[in-house]
Design a protein around this motif. Structure first.
Motif, PDB file in Angstrom:
ATOM      1  N   ASN A  48       0.814  -1.221   0.000  1.00  0.00           N
ATOM      2  CA  ASN A  48       0.000   0.000   0.000  1.00  0.00           C
ATOM      3  C   ASN A  48       0.850   1.275   0.000  1.00  0.00           C
ATOM      4  N   GLY A  49       1.931   1.267  -0.770  1.00  0.00           N
ATOM      5  CA  GLY A  49       2.777   2.442  -0.891  1.00  0.00           C
ATOM      6  C   GLY A  49       3.768   2.640   0.232  1.00  0.00           C
ATOM      7  N   VAL A  50       3.803   1.715   1.178  1.00  0.00           N
ATOM      8  CA  VAL A  50       4.740   1.811   2.303  1.00  0.00           C
ATOM      9  C   VAL A  50       5.852   0.785   2.106  1.00  0.00           C
ATOM     10  N   LEU A  51       7.072   1.285   2.055  1.00  0.00           N
ATOM     11  CA  LEU A  51       8.238   0.409   1.994  1.00  0.00           C
ATOM     12  C   LEU A  51       8.503  -0.065   3.420  1.00  0.00           C
ATOM     13  N   GLY A  80       8.851   3.846  -8.859  1.00  0.00           N
ATOM     14  CA  GLY A  80       7.780   4.780  -9.167  1.00  0.00           C
ATOM     15  C   GLY A  80       7.308   5.492  -7.913  1.00  0.00           C
ATOM     16  N   ALA A  81       7.011   6.770  -8.051  1.00  0.00           N
ATOM     17  CA  ALA A  81       6.605   7.580  -6.889  1.00  0.00           C
ATOM     18  C   ALA A  81       5.319   7.067  -6.258  1.00  0.00           C
ATOM     19  N   ASP A  82       4.414   6.525  -7.068  1.00  0.00           N
ATOM     20  CA  ASP A  82       3.165   5.992  -6.521  1.00  0.00           C
ATOM     21  C   ASP A  82       3.388   4.683  -5.777  1.00  0.00           C
ATOM     22  N   ALA A  83       4.409   3.941  -6.162  1.00  0.00           N
ATOM     23  CA  ALA A  83       4.675   2.644  -5.536  1.00  0.00           C
ATOM     24  C   ALA A  83       5.239   2.797  -4.133  1.00  0.00           C
ATOM     25  N   VAL A  84       6.054   3.832  -3.916  1.00  0.00           N
ATOM     26  CA  VAL A  84       6.687   4.050  -2.607  1.00  0.00           C
ATOM     27  C   VAL A  84       6.403   5.481  -2.167  1.00  0.00           C
TER      28      VAL A  84
END
Length: 96
Positions: A48-51, A80-84
């Motif tokens: 959910n976008g949190v590494l 990608g900025a949306d991924a992390v």
């Protein structure tokens, strides 16, 4: 032989971003972003976008937290900025 980090960062990031989302892709990007020593001392996944980073012990947790301002943009560049969007770091309590 040259280290893969010396390969054009833009080209390498484009190749990584085109790959299907998977634990292997995340792990590969992580190794590129932080280097072999930190990569060997941590486990990572993106949810959910949190590494989410699990460090081997508190010493490595501190090291990753200290480097977070540099790590997050590198991971965003690779995945990608949306991924992390953010990073969470904890130490592996089994080793505590």
């Amino acid at each position: 032989m040259h280290p893969i980090q010396q390969f054009s960062p833009g080209v390498l990031a484009a190749i990584v971003r085109r790959q299907p989302d998977s634990p292997a892709r995340t792990s590969f990007a992580w190794t590129l972003a932080v280097g072999a020593a930190i990569a060997r001392s941590t486990r990572v996944e993106v949810a959910n976008g949190v590494l989410q980073v699990v460090a081997r012990d508190q010493r490595w947790e501190r090291e990753v937290r200290r480097a977070a301002p540099a790590i997050v943009p590198r991971m965003q560049h690779l995945l990608g900025a949306d991924a992390v969007r953010s990073m969470q770091v904890v130490s592996d309590r089994r080793d505590a």
